[in-house]
Motif scaffolding. Structure first.
Motif, PDB file in Angstrom:
ATOM      1  N   ALA A   1     -15.056 -34.562   0.620  1.00  0.00           N
ATOM      2  CA  ALA A   1     -13.771 -34.825  -0.022  1.00  0.00           C
ATOM      3  C   ALA A   1     -12.717 -34.991   1.068  1.00  0.00           C
ATOM      4  CB  ALA A   1     -13.379 -33.684  -0.957  1.00  0.00           C
TER       5      ALA A   1
ATOM      6  N   ASP B   1     -11.708 -31.945  -7.920  1.00  0.00           N
ATOM      7  CA  ASP B   1     -12.440 -32.782  -8.879  1.00  0.00           C
ATOM      8  C   ASP B   1     -13.945 -32.672  -8.668  1.00  0.00           C
ATOM      9  OD1 ASP B   1     -10.094 -33.627 -10.009  1.00  0.00           O
ATOM     10  OD2 ASP B   1     -10.003 -35.515  -8.889  1.00  0.00           O
ATOM     11  N   ILE B   2     -14.368 -32.764  -7.389  1.00  0.00           N
ATOM     12  CA  ILE B   2     -15.801 -32.700  -7.092  1.00  0.00           C
ATOM     13  C   ILE B   2     -16.363 -31.320  -7.406  1.00  0.00           C
ATOM     14  CG2 ILE B   2     -17.520 -32.745  -5.229  1.00  0.00           C
ATOM     15  CD1 ILE B   2     -15.834 -34.932  -3.901  1.00  0.00           C
TER      16      ILE B   2
ATOM     17  N   GLU C   1      -7.074 -32.599  -3.826  1.00  0.00           N
ATOM     18  CA  GLU C   1      -7.277 -32.990  -5.218  1.00  0.00           C
ATOM     19  C   GLU C   1      -8.704 -33.493  -5.443  1.00  0.00           C
ATOM     20  OE1 GLU C   1      -4.299 -35.754  -6.415  1.00  0.00           O
ATOM     21  OE2 GLU C   1      -2.689 -34.262  -6.395  1.00  0.00           O
ATOM     22  N   GLU C   2      -9.197 -34.300  -4.497  1.00  0.00           N
ATOM     23  CA  GLU C   2     -10.573 -34.791  -4.606  1.00  0.00           C
ATOM     24  C   GLU C   2     -11.566 -33.636  -4.539  1.00  0.00           C
ATOM     25  OE1 GLU C   2     -13.603 -38.046  -2.496  1.00  0.00           O
ATOM     26  OE2 GLU C   2     -11.699 -37.520  -1.517  1.00  0.00           O
TER      27      GLU C   2
ATOM     28  N   ASP D   1      -9.304 -34.994   0.538  1.00  0.00           N
ATOM     29  CA  ASP D   1      -8.053 -34.274   0.274  1.00  0.00           C
ATOM     30  C   ASP D   1      -8.310 -33.190  -0.762  1.00  0.00           C
ATOM     31  OD1 ASP D   1      -7.468 -35.310  -2.513  1.00  0.00           O
ATOM     32  OD2 ASP D   1      -7.358 -37.208  -1.429  1.00  0.00           O
TER      33      ASP D   1
ATOM     34  N   ASP E   1      -9.326 -34.060   5.755  1.00  0.00           N
ATOM     35  CA  ASP E   1      -8.729 -35.391   5.693  1.00  0.00           C
ATOM     36  C   ASP E   1      -9.093 -36.251   6.904  1.00  0.00           C
ATOM     37  OD1 ASP E   1      -7.141 -33.594   7.190  1.00  0.00           O
ATOM     38  OD2 ASP E   1      -5.425 -34.949   7.100  1.00  0.00           O
TER      39      ASP E   1
END
Length: 227
Positions: free
Chosen positions: A33, A41-42, A37-38, A35, A11
């Motif tokens: 990324a 997703d990636i 969650e990101e 965080d 972060d």
């Protein structure tokens, strides 16, 4: 040859930039990324990420949960970063299948060296032959271990540790030598890291775990004989 891809999850933008700059200089492609969650997703949208560098303390989803999500579906190597020096964090990481554990602040050059060591092993096309010792079969290409015909699920470091033991049967190995060969960097901490891995490896090997013999005050020796 395509560049190997690394996902850096932190972060702190300055930390991501620092790590990315050193990795890009070393020839890697880097995804970022900010965080958890990101990161998820990636990771699952890209599908071809070769290694993840993952911070523990992050918003939305912390590093432990990200690691759990990845490990539930994939064995891509994970290096965990944390600002804490708590032994419990390190043990938690190993239990979740983390391959390396680095406390902040750290040397970016050391981080790159560890990344290179892991990727050399996970991307190696060499040593396709199986090794069979005392009922333990190791296939380095497929990264598979079986004991008496039954598959054993080992983490990356457990697999490397077992392979190193088998390659050095009957030889007394100091903790320092094991760390230098399996972890492939100069280790300045104590022996908890290797002892933790040996304990888990013995447990997963069942009766064959007795092949890994403790040499008190020094380290370990792998032997199928009753020595």
């Amino acid at each position: 040859m395509d560049k190997l891809r690394i996902l850096v999850v932190d972060d702190e933008s300055r930390m991501r930039k620092l790590v990315k700059d050193f990795l890009v200089k070393s020839g890697y492609e880097v995804l970022e990324a900010a965080d958890g969650e990101e990161a998820i997703d990636i990771f699952f949208s890209q599908k071809n990420i070769d290694l993840v560098i993952l911070d523990v303390m992050m918003p939305k989803m912390d590093g432990w949960q990200v690691c759990r999500e990845i490990r539930a579906h994939d064995k891509t190597p994970i290096i965990m970063l944390t600002a804490r020096g708590d032994e419990r964090d390190e043990l938690t990481g190993f239990e979740l299948g983390v391959d390396e554990y680095i406390s902040k602040p750290f040397s970016p050059k050391i981080l790159v060296a560890r990344v290179e060591a892991i990727l050399r092993r996970t991307n190696s096309k060499m040593q396709e032959e199986e090794t069979n010792v005392g009922g333990i079969v190791i296939n380095k290409t497929a990264h598979i271990v079986t004991v008496d015909g039954q598959s054993v699920d080992l983490s990356f470091k457990e697999f490397e540790l077992l392979s190193y033991f088998v390659e050095n049967q009957g030889i007394a190995l100091s903790r320092e030598k094991i760390l230098n060969h399996v972890w492939n960097y100069d280790y300045f901490g104590d022996a908890r890291t290797i002892d933790t891995h040996v304990k888990k490896l013995r447990s997963k090997l069942g009766d064959k775990g007795d092949y890994i013999k403790t040499i008190w005050g020094m380290g370990y020796k792998f032997s199928v004989d009753n020595e």
